[in-house]
Design an enzyme around this catalytic site. Structure first.
Site, PDB file in Angstrom:
ATOM      1  N   ALA A  66       0.849  -1.189   0.000  1.00 43.54           N
ATOM      2  CA  ALA A  66       0.000   0.000   0.000  1.00 43.54           C
ATOM      3  C   ALA A  66       0.885   1.240   0.000  1.00 43.54           C
ATOM      4  CB  ALA A  66      -0.900  -0.003   1.224  1.00 43.54           C
ATOM      5  N   GLY A 111      -0.354  -5.215   0.645  1.00 43.76           N
ATOM      6  CA  GLY A 111      -1.552  -5.172  -0.185  1.00 43.76           C
ATOM      7  C   GLY A 111      -1.363  -5.846  -1.529  1.00 43.76           C
ATOM      8  N   GLU A 114      -2.003  -9.424  -0.937  1.00 43.57           N
ATOM      9  CA  GLU A 114      -3.446  -9.566  -0.747  1.00 43.57           C
ATOM     10  C   GLU A 114      -4.189  -9.495  -2.079  1.00 43.57           C
ATOM     11  OE1 GLU A 114      -4.722  -7.763   3.419  1.00 43.57           O
ATOM     12  OE2 GLU A 114      -3.300  -6.426   2.409  1.00 43.57           O
ATOM     13  N   GLU A 134       3.197  -6.231   7.378  1.00 44.84           N
ATOM     14  CA  GLU A 134       2.478  -5.168   8.096  1.00 44.84           C
ATOM     15  C   GLU A 134       2.881  -5.074   9.566  1.00 44.84           C
ATOM     16  OE1 GLU A 134      -0.131  -6.050   4.531  1.00 44.84           O
ATOM     17  OE2 GLU A 134       1.094  -7.226   5.937  1.00 44.84           O
TER      18      GLU A 134
END
Length: 259
Positions: A66, A111, A114, A134
């Site tokens: 991200a 992300g 993901e 994270e």
């Protein structure tokens, strides 16, 4: 449709979405989420598109995570809203009635990992790296990573990867069941397209039913079996099923018309 952060191309009934922020290692930001969601809607709504690939621009990264700068001043409420929004976009990918493959051409972190896991399956280049780092930010994955990683690799391996934040290489990801195929960088898109070329010859309604029924495999309440049986019955009444059965008995290739 014009996009600023992604590239969208369609050839031979296959759409290719390329996250196109190479200077940021294709990091996900609000604009990428908006355009990715629009692109998925485009794929689902356009009948000439039968399947799709998501990949990243350049040779270094699929999506390296991200855009951390967007997290700096979020409070709990807005953080939850951000996570829910990302989950919605990725859920739309996972529930698409058309197969969407992740072609992972480098770092798939945070992300990005993901996003790859939200696709129906994954093909990786041999330089790909996967991870959910994270915890190094004092966070956990927010876009479905804790759930999909556990589903794909099992609880023990998932918790180890989540709690250490460690990266794994493409071969380890293959051995864990996180990716289906590992190929060279030059073979990555051709491999993904060759798989989709086979899938695109199958009955679209049957492919969509397979995707839908598989979503129930994690409910642990038996509804998946009921869904499978009901879908089997419904498909028997479609013209494509009748065509497929007749073609098999007549020893010829079926011609499916998505009805």
């Amino acid at each position: 449709m014009d996009f600023n952060t992604i590239l969208f191309d369609v050839n031979d009934n296959i759409a290719v979405i390329t996250i196109n922020r190479p200077d940021k290692l294709n990091a996900l930001n609000n604009a990428v989420f908006d355009e990715l969601d629009q692109a998925i809607d485009e794929i689902i709504s356009r009948p000439e598109i039968k399947s799709a690939i998501i990949t990243g621009s350049g040779d270094k990264a699929f999506v390296a995570g991200a855009d951390i700068s967007e997290l700096r001043n979020l409070d709990a409420k807005n953080g939850e809203i951000l996570a829910q929004r990302g989950q919605k976009v990725f859920d739309n990918i996972e529930s698409s009635p058309k197969i969407i493959i992740a072609a992972i051409n480098g770092f798939a972190l945070g992300g990005g990992c993901e996003l790859a896991m939200a696709c129906h399956f994954r093909v990786a280049s041999d330089n790909a790296k996967f991870g959910q780092p994270e915890v190094n930010l004092g966070l956990l994955p927010g876009y479905g990573g804790t759930q999909r990683l556990t589903q794909l690799v099992g609880k023990g391996r998932s918790i180890e990867l989540l709690a250490t934040g460690d990266m794994i290489d493409a071969i380890t990801a293959f051995n864990y069941g996180l990716v289906n195929h590992v190929v060279t960088r030059n073979e990555l898109l051709p491999k993904a397209k060759s798989i989709l070329a086979v899938i695109n010859t199958k009955a679209p309604l049957a492919v969509a039913a397979c995707i839908n029924a598989s979503q129930y495999a994690y409910t642990n309440d038996g509804t998946g079996f009921a869904m499978e049986a009901a879908s089997f019955g419904k498909l028997l009444e479609t013209n494509d099923s009748k065509e497929g059965i007749e073609a098999f008995l007549e020893k010829r290739k079926p011609i499916f018309r998505n009805n």
